[in-house]
Design an enzyme around this catalytic site. Sequence first.
Site, PDB file in Angstrom:
ATOM      1  CB  THR A  11      43.388  65.329  42.135  1.00  0.00           C
ATOM      2  OG1 THR A  11      43.285  64.311  41.152  1.00  0.00           O
ATOM      3  CG2 THR A  11      44.264  66.444  41.617  1.00  0.00           C
ATOM      4  CB  SER A  55      38.104  58.301  43.809  1.00  0.00           C
ATOM      5  OG  SER A  55      37.854  58.901  42.564  1.00  0.00           O
ATOM      6  CD  GLN A 268      23.308  54.725  25.356  1.00  0.00           C
ATOM      7  OE1 GLN A 268      23.454  55.483  24.392  1.00  0.00           O
ATOM      8  NE2 GLN A 268      23.433  53.423  25.255  1.00  0.00           N
TER       9      GLN A 268
HETATM   10  N1  LIG Z   1      40.531  64.934  40.314  1.00  0.00           N
HETATM   11  C1  LIG Z   1      40.648  63.740  40.892  1.00  0.00           C
HETATM   12  O1  LIG Z   1      40.536  63.640  42.086  1.00  0.00           O
HETATM   13  C2  LIG Z   1      40.908  62.545  39.983  1.00  0.00           C
HETATM   14  C3  LIG Z   1      41.607  61.382  40.644  1.00  0.00           C
HETATM   15  N2  LIG Z   1      41.999  60.413  39.638  1.00  0.00           N
HETATM   16  C4  LIG Z   1      40.715  60.680  41.665  1.00  0.00           C
HETATM   17  O2  LIG Z   1      39.559  60.468  41.415  1.00  0.00           O
HETATM   18  O3  LIG Z   1      41.176  60.286  42.696  1.00  0.00           O
END
Ligand SMILES: NC(=O)C[C@H](N)C(=O)O
Length: 330
Positions: A11, A55, A268
Site C-alpha cells: 500500500t 504482499s 489459536q
Molecule cells: N497495507 C498494505 O500494505 C496491504 C496490502 N494489501 C499489501 O499487503 O500489500
Amino acid sequence: MRISVIYTGGTIGMVSSPNGLVPGADLQGWLEKLLAGTDLDGVAELTELPRLIDSSNATPADWQAILDAIKAEDADAFVILHGTDTMSYTAAALSYARVGAKEPVVITGSQLPLGAPGSDAGKNVMGALTAASSGKVGGVSLYFGDHLLAGNRTTKVSSWGFEGFASPVIPPLATAGGPWHWNSLEMGATAGNLPKEEIRRYARHDVTVVDLVPGITAQRLRALLTPAPEAVIIRAFGVGNCPSDEPGFVDVIKDLVSGGVPVVISSQCMQAEVVLGAYETGEVLAKVGCVGAADMTLEAVYAKLVFLLSQGLSASEIRDWMQKPICGEL
Ligand SMILES: NC(=O)C[C@H](N)C(=O)O
C-alpha cells in the site's frame, strides 16, 4: 552511513486504479522530499524490485528476491518497504536466512498510501530509517506505528490501525518518542544457530495450516490433509489441545507422522506457550509424535518450516529444529 531502501510493493507506494489500489507511486520523489533537510538527507538510496506486488501475492520466491536484492547492495543497513498483509511472514523468513549477517534490516509499510491525506507512510519510513541508522539493533526488525519489534515475533493485528503490528509474547525493542526508549538489545540480535553452514535458497514447499473448530470431524481433517503435505501446522486450542474424544481424530495425525510428515502444534491464542503435556487433550498429540510450537507466532512457524524444508532437512531434523531457536523466534 549508507542505507539501502528496497521497495517491494504494498500500500505504501500504491495509487488508485479502476480495480482498487495498485503499485505505481513516485516513491523516489516522495522519499527525497521526506528526507530533505533531515539528518538522513543523502543517506538513503532507493531500489525497486522488478516485480512490485500486493504482499498477498508473496511466495517464498519473493522472500528470496528480497534477500538477493539485499546481497546486491553495498550498504550499512537496509529498510524494506513491504505490504502489511504478509509482512510478518517475510520478516521471519528474512531473519532465518540472515543469521550472522551484520547489517540490520528493518521492514516497514503503511496502512494508507503515501499520497493519502493523514497517511502513516512518512512516519513509518522515518521510524524505520531512524532504527536502521541507530547502531542499536541487529538482525531483522519491523517498525510500525510507534514501535520497533523483533521481526520474527510479529503478527499483523489490525487491518486499519496505525499500530497494525504487535509482538504478543515479547516487549517491543524500542518505542519511538523524544527520545526513543530502547528495551533489551539482545532480542534483535544477529547471533543464531543455523542447521547448515551453506544456506540454500528459499523454495516453495507444501506446508499446510489447519485451524481446529469445535465439532471438526476426523473425516474432514483427513480430507483436508489428503494427499499428505510436506509439513503440517495444526492451530489447536489453548496450550495445544485438540478434540481427542472425536473418533479417529488423533489417528489421522498419527498416520501423517508415521508417514514422515512433521506435524507442529501451534495455538489459536495470540499470546501462547504450547505445552503438549499439560492436558490429556494435548498429551495425545505428543504421544503420536507431534511437536509443539512453544511461543512462536504462526508466521514464524510457517516461515521456519519453509526455511528448514528448503535446506533439505529430514523430518526428524525438522522436528528437532522446531524446538530450538535459529535466531530468537522462540
Ligand atoms: N497495507 C498494505 O500494505 C496491504 C496490502 N494489501 C499489501 O499487503 O500489500
